[in-house]
Design a protein around this motif. Sequence first.
Motif, short mmCIF file in Angstrom:
data_model
loop_
_atom_site.label_atom_id
_atom_site.label_comp_id
_atom_site.label_asym_id
_atom_site.label_seq_id
_atom_site.Cartn_x
_atom_site.Cartn_y
_atom_site.Cartn_z
N GLN A 1 10.51 3.93 6.67
CA GLN A 1 11.02 2.82 5.87
C GLN A 1 10.45 1.49 6.35
O GLN A 1 10.34 0.54 5.59
N ASP A 2 10.12 1.44 7.65
CA ASP A 2 9.66 0.17 8.22
C ASP A 2 8.13 0.16 8.30
O ASP A 2 7.54 0.54 9.29
N SER A 3 7.49 -0.27 7.21
CA SER A 3 6.03 -0.26 7.17
C SER A 3 5.48 -1.50 7.86
O SER A 3 6.04 -2.59 7.71
N PRO A 4 4.39 -1.35 8.61
CA PRO A 4 3.76 -2.54 9.21
C PRO A 4 3.16 -3.43 8.13
O PRO A 4 2.92 -2.97 7.00
N ILE A 5 2.88 -4.65 8.49
CA ILE A 5 2.36 -5.63 7.53
C ILE A 5 1.04 -5.17 6.92
O ILE A 5 0.78 -5.39 5.74
N SER B 1 7.11 1.75 -4.06
CA SER B 1 6.85 1.06 -2.79
C SER B 1 7.78 -0.14 -2.64
O SER B 1 8.38 -0.34 -1.58
N ALA B 2 7.90 -0.92 -3.71
CA ALA B 2 8.72 -2.14 -3.64
C ALA B 2 10.18 -1.78 -3.34
O ALA B 2 10.83 -2.42 -2.50
N LEU B 3 10.68 -0.72 -3.99
CA LEU B 3 12.08 -0.32 -3.76
C LEU B 3 12.30 0.13 -2.32
O LEU B 3 13.33 -0.17 -1.72
N PHE C 1 17.17 9.79 -2.70
CA PHE C 1 15.80 9.29 -2.51
C PHE C 1 14.79 10.40 -2.79
O PHE C 1 13.83 10.23 -3.57
N GLY C 2 15.04 11.57 -2.16
CA GLY C 2 14.12 12.70 -2.33
C GLY C 2 14.04 13.15 -3.78
O GLY C 2 12.96 13.35 -4.33
N THR C 3 15.24 13.28 -4.42
CA THR C 3 15.28 13.79 -5.79
C THR C 3 14.63 12.80 -6.77
O THR C 3 13.80 13.19 -7.61
N ALA C 4 15.00 11.52 -6.61
CA ALA C 4 14.45 10.51 -7.54
C ALA C 4 12.93 10.42 -7.40
O ALA C 4 12.20 10.34 -8.40
N SER C 5 12.43 10.45 -6.15
CA SER C 5 10.98 10.36 -5.93
C SER C 5 10.27 11.58 -6.50
O SER C 5 9.22 11.46 -7.14
N THR C 6 10.87 12.76 -6.26
CA THR C 6 10.26 14.00 -6.77
C THR C 6 10.18 13.96 -8.30
O THR C 6 9.13 14.29 -8.88
N VAL C 7 11.28 13.53 -8.93
CA VAL C 7 11.31 13.47 -10.39
C VAL C 7 10.28 12.46 -10.89
O VAL C 7 9.51 12.73 -11.83
N ALA C 8 10.22 11.30 -10.22
CA ALA C 8 9.29 10.25 -10.66
C ALA C 8 7.84 10.73 -10.60
O ALA C 8 7.09 10.59 -11.58
N PHE C 9 7.43 11.31 -9.48
CA PHE C 9 6.03 11.71 -9.34
C PHE C 9 5.72 13.00 -10.12
O PHE C 9 4.58 13.20 -10.54
N SER C 10 6.75 13.85 -10.33
CA SER C 10 6.53 15.01 -11.21
C SER C 10 6.27 14.50 -12.62
O SER C 10 5.40 15.01 -13.34
#
Lengths: 194, 432
Positions: B286-290, B330-332, B344-353
């Motif tokens: 969750q904590d991405s570097p700059i 990414s923004a979310l 998170f897992g389900t929504a991401s899977t559905v979105a990219f499917s």
Amino acid sequence: MTFTNSIPKRAVLAGATCLLILSGMIVGHAWPLWTGRVITMKVVPVDPRDLFRGEYVRLDTAASQLYREGSKMPQPSTGSLVRPLDRVFEEARRGTVVYVQLAQSGGGDYMPVSASLEPAEGAINLRGRVRYPGGSFMPVDYGLDAFYMQEGKGRRVEEAIRQRRNVQMQIAVASSGQSRIKTLLIDGVPVDRF
Amino acid sequence: MSEQLPSRKVSRHTFDWLEVESRCWVERGVLDESARTRILSEYDTESLPHRGTMALTLIAVLMCAIGILLVIGYNWERIPPAVKVAMILTSVAAAFGGAAAAYARKRHTLGEVLAFAGTLLFGNGIWLVAQVLHIQGHFPDAFLWFAVGSLVAAFLVESVAIGVGAAILAGVWIISEASFYPHVIYPFLVLWPCAVWVAYRLRSVLMIRLLGLTASLWIGIATANEAHMDAWPAAVVLAGCALYAIGRWHEDDSDMADGWRVSGLGTLLLIIMPLMVSGLYDDIAQDSPISTIVITSMTALVAISAIARSARIPGDWAMLGAAFVAASWSALVWMGLFKPGWWFGTASTVAFSGVSLMVGVAFIRSAFRSNRTSDLVFGVLFGLAFLVVRWTSVIENLLWSGLLLLVTGGGLLFVARQWLRRDRSVLVGRAS
């Protein structure tokens, strides 16, 4: 292009570029061998093989892993306790350049005694890069970890190591701290005559 | 006003076919002899190197270079290090000297082969120097310098074969850098634009395709999280969309546009399969570097830049849609609105499917409009990727499994039938 439209001239230029890169590599890496002070360090080798460069002995020295003096971490056989001359253990990150000061031990081999972020005045400084920082522990890469030899010789060297014979590395250390391996010594005999 | 057009290069096989067929057309009265002569003079095979011989010669040169490498690898101790270095420098100089001499005698194929051999010997030289000076060091640097030398040689002698080699080496360099730890490989930001410039000068579509994939690889490694060891997936999706967007900035029918499009779709296809599996999202940092945020944002900007061009096929809209999904995801995550867990897992899977299905359907539809077989192939592959991944989630249920496979098979048959009908209608249209 304005410099030349002649393909033969361009081919010569392409060759010159390749030779320039190779020459740069040679001069850059051989510089410590030409100008450096020669010392010996005790090494602990193992013998893998390189796909592109043939047979080689991978070497670990007493300077491969540095431990802060006074730390309570268990010290392996290839590491050394060193005195930090500055905030080297605190500020080191992956890839940070560090200098390790060497001093001659009773047996004649050079051993690390201290470490710093800048070279120490009047000392033999070995320049290396931190592999990954670990608080009171710091593995360092000096570019001294491989010795290449003729195919088939690796096994004989391995046998010598198994017999616990004295294996040393003769290195040249330039004033900048850059170092290169000159040869490997087994019981004082250079490995090419071994 | 008749203008002398430059003759078009075709393979010898095609030219031979045209010559035989056109003779038949003259005999049948479809064409007169002068028209036949004019048609044949439009095409040129004389300046083309004989591809088979060229391929054999290149393989021979490659094998000789590997042979030299192995002989050097033996590291014969009787040869002093200085002599070894002199040998390799001399061989590089001789190869390029020979190439210059061949070019001067207008023997371009021989010149290119010798220049190719010169770059291989140069690469060998890098490893030899490392061996002679006992350098283990940071071995990816050897691939970097090999790629730099090859790229310069490709540009100077205008050789596509050397250019393709340089693009492959750039990819190997990035992969070998990644074998240490994921990080931003800054020299790539200089090498890559130079390589793309050389690819345009050489008009090499294959180089563009390889460089496109290498850029995606770089983005994946630059945005990967060291602790989790996984690439920032949205960045790679955006990389695919950005490469496609670059293709859209070209003329629609240009070869270079096709090169960018194929590398973009290839990237998206490779990354979309793991993104349809919910397990991946358990380990997303969750904590991405700059640096990750900057690279992802820049890539998103390039991907979304395609909106400035009017979409010509449904696939264009689908790729824009994929870019919006990846950028929003990414923004979310960065805003902390998406936290690891079931939702998170389900929504991401559905979105990219959904992205995979959307791109698949859109490109199958596009193929019927653009007449590009590559669109059909990618459309089918995206559709299959979606179905295969979803099938694995119901594989234990034989009824659902069977139904899904039946629907897939039926769908593919329908697409094949439609494509065949379209092909026939195109042929009829041409004949009329």
